[in-house]
Design a protein around this motif. Sequence first.
Motif, PDB file in Angstrom:
ATOM      1  N   ALA A 312       0.932  -1.122  -0.347  1.00 55.07           N
ATOM      2  CA  ALA A 312      -0.159  -0.344   0.192  1.00 55.07           C
ATOM      3  C   ALA A 312       0.742   1.862  -0.027  1.00 55.07           C
ATOM      4  CB  ALA A 312      -1.348  -0.368   1.156  1.00 55.07           C
ATOM      5  N   TYR A 313       2.189   1.116   0.699  1.00 56.26           N
ATOM      6  CA  TYR A 313       2.855   2.397   0.482  1.00 56.26           C
ATOM      7  C   TYR A 313       3.226   2.878  -0.803  1.00 56.26           C
ATOM      8  CZ  TYR A 313       6.906   5.537   1.904  1.00 56.26           C
ATOM      9  OH  TYR A 313       7.485   6.465   2.214  1.00 56.26           O
ATOM     10  N   ILE A 314       3.871   1.495  -0.802  1.00 58.23           N
ATOM     11  CA  ILE A 314       4.378   1.715  -2.434  1.00 58.23           C
ATOM     12  C   ILE A 314       3.771   1.804  -3.803  1.00 58.23           C
ATOM     13  CG2 ILE A 314       5.615  -0.161  -4.041  1.00 58.23           C
ATOM     14  CD1 ILE A 314       7.199   0.793  -1.899  1.00 58.23           C
ATOM     15  N   LYS A 315       2.746   1.774  -3.735  1.00 60.73           N
ATOM     16  CA  LYS A 315       1.551   1.952  -4.753  1.00 60.73           C
ATOM     17  C   LYS A 315       1.942   3.433  -4.413  1.00 60.73           C
ATOM     18  CE  LYS A 315      -1.501  -2.287  -5.229  1.00 60.73           C
ATOM     19  NZ  LYS A 315      -3.091  -2.075  -4.158  1.00 60.73           N
ATOM     20  N   THR A 316       1.276   4.847  -3.413  1.00 60.79           N
ATOM     21  CA  THR A 316       1.436   5.505  -3.728  1.00 60.79           C
ATOM     22  C   THR A 316       2.965   6.369  -4.109  1.00 60.79           C
ATOM     23  OG1 THR A 316       2.982   6.468  -1.469  1.00 60.79           O
ATOM     24  CG2 THR A 316       0.566   6.118  -1.478  1.00 60.79           C
ATOM     25  N   LEU A 317       4.309   5.299  -4.753  1.00 65.11           N
ATOM     26  CA  LEU A 317       5.341   6.029  -4.729  1.00 65.11           C
ATOM     27  C   LEU A 317       5.517   5.866  -6.667  1.00 65.11           C
ATOM     28  CD1 LEU A 317       7.661   5.053  -1.972  1.00 65.11           C
ATOM     29  CD2 LEU A 317       6.700   6.880  -2.126  1.00 65.11           C
ATOM     30  N   HIS A 318       6.627   6.689  -7.276  1.00 66.62           N
ATOM     31  CA  HIS A 318       6.468   6.175  -8.268  1.00 66.62           C
ATOM     32  C   HIS A 318       8.302   6.469  -8.992  1.00 66.62           C
ATOM     33  CE1 HIS A 318       2.286   6.678  -8.751  1.00 66.62           C
ATOM     34  NE2 HIS A 318       2.168   7.644  -8.036  1.00 66.62           N
ATOM     35  N   GLY A 319       8.328   6.097 -10.018  1.00 64.91           N
ATOM     36  CA  GLY A 319       9.587   6.369 -11.110  1.00 64.91           C
ATOM     37  C   GLY A 319      11.033   6.067 -10.266  1.00 64.91           C
ATOM     38  N   ARG A 320      11.683   6.790  -9.552  1.00 66.69           N
ATOM     39  CA  ARG A 320      13.321   6.915  -9.153  1.00 66.69           C
ATOM     40  C   ARG A 320      13.190   6.682  -7.857  1.00 66.69           C
ATOM     41  NH1 ARG A 320      17.469   4.330 -10.134  1.00 66.69           N
ATOM     42  NH2 ARG A 320      19.220   4.917  -9.087  1.00 66.69           N
ATOM     43  N   GLN A 321      12.041   7.718  -7.704  1.00 64.07           N
ATOM     44  CA  GLN A 321      11.922   7.234  -5.541  1.00 64.07           C
ATOM     45  C   GLN A 321      11.346   6.432  -5.327  1.00 64.07           C
ATOM     46  OE1 GLN A 321       8.498  10.192  -4.500  1.00 64.07           O
ATOM     47  NE2 GLN A 321       9.311  10.338  -2.662  1.00 64.07           N
ATOM     48  N   ARG A 322      10.333   5.104  -6.497  1.00 68.12           N
ATOM     49  CA  ARG A 322      10.019   4.351  -5.819  1.00 68.12           C
ATOM     50  C   ARG A 322      10.530   2.679  -6.318  1.00 68.12           C
ATOM     51  NH1 ARG A 322       4.484   1.192  -6.909  1.00 68.12           N
ATOM     52  NH2 ARG A 322       5.350  -1.244  -7.513  1.00 68.12           N
ATOM     53  N   HIS A 323      11.631   3.051  -7.161  1.00 66.83           N
ATOM     54  CA  HIS A 323      12.796   1.693  -6.949  1.00 66.83           C
ATOM     55  C   HIS A 323      13.543   1.918  -5.856  1.00 66.83           C
ATOM     56  CE1 HIS A 323      16.814   0.670  -8.178  1.00 66.83           C
ATOM     57  NE2 HIS A 323      16.477  -0.419  -8.466  1.00 66.83           N
ATOM     58  N   ASP A 324      13.932   3.603  -5.543  1.00 72.02           N
ATOM     59  CA  ASP A 324      14.707   3.382  -4.101  1.00 72.02           C
ATOM     60  C   ASP A 324      14.195   2.927  -3.209  1.00 72.02           C
ATOM     61  OD1 ASP A 324      16.751   4.431  -6.185  1.00 72.02           O
ATOM     62  OD2 ASP A 324      16.669   6.434  -5.924  1.00 72.02           O
TER      63      ASP A 324
END
Length: 330
Positions: A312-324
């Motif tokens: 649920a937390y990862i779904k709020t992130l995108h792009g490089r921020q999600r990967h890091d």
Amino acid sequence: MARFPKGYVKPTDSCGSCLAWGNFSGRLCPTCYMFGRSHDAAACTGCRRIQPLKWDYCRLCWCQARLNARAVTGQPADETDVRDRLAAVRHHQLFFMGLHYRRRPTPSARRRGGRRGAPRKPPPAPTWRPDPGWRQLPLFEQIPRDYSRLALADSDLASPWLAWAKYLAHRLAEARGWGRGIRFAVNRGLAIVLTGYVDGDVIRHTEIFTPLRALDLPVGHTITVLEEMGIFEDDSEPSFEHWLVERLEGLAPGIRSETERWTRVLRDGGPRSLPRREGTVWLYLNRARPALMEWSNRYDHLREVTRDDVLAYIKTLHGRQRHDQLVALR
């Protein structure tokens, strides 16, 4: 604008304005580029080319007139003399870029060693650790010294410990290439911290850092000399500890303790992991901290965090921020 592949180096070429041969990045050499920014282009009176002009002549004609004037007088001519010779230019001697710059004179004796003709200050005489002999033992061992009350005017310049320190500082400066300003500042710092020093005293980092920094003296170089003397103790708090306390601020107690243990294992290693570089540890904790802060609002321990919470937390992130953050949370 043309794009060149990474690592491309422009080959040696001829300037499009003054025709000088040399290494430069663009179509024009740096001097012609600046000349063109401050002068308008038109037909040159001498060579008839369309170029930026100064007094109706391009820079190539100016260079040739300057060369002619120097051939006659045997020394660099001023601008008035060069301008008078522009109309007499009938040919152009090509040249390499940079040949028309006036060379700077060699440094004078005044620049190298102070006043002209004055001898350089001799290096300090070889000195060794002073013989302690008889000394008065301190009454209180734990009271720190207040170096902020001392100034260079109050220093004991005749102290044998200071003489030994200056000799060691000179040797370190010669070996490590310290400049004249650093050498002078280090001697000032040593004169302050060694005032009143007796054999057996220990100079601590927390006692001298603030006073030396307030006088804009090099703390690190001064400490190097004190360590060489064997009278320094580094009691400063490591920057990692201060950073870790700051990064763990605001986390729930249970999550805080588990995160701290994980961070220290990353840095120091463990039975099943090798130690990581401190920069890598900083990066991992900084990336994982936003998720830890969010979970601290609902849970007391990391063991309460489920797979669904992570997704649920990862779904709020995108792009490089999600990967890091995925890499850090793994």
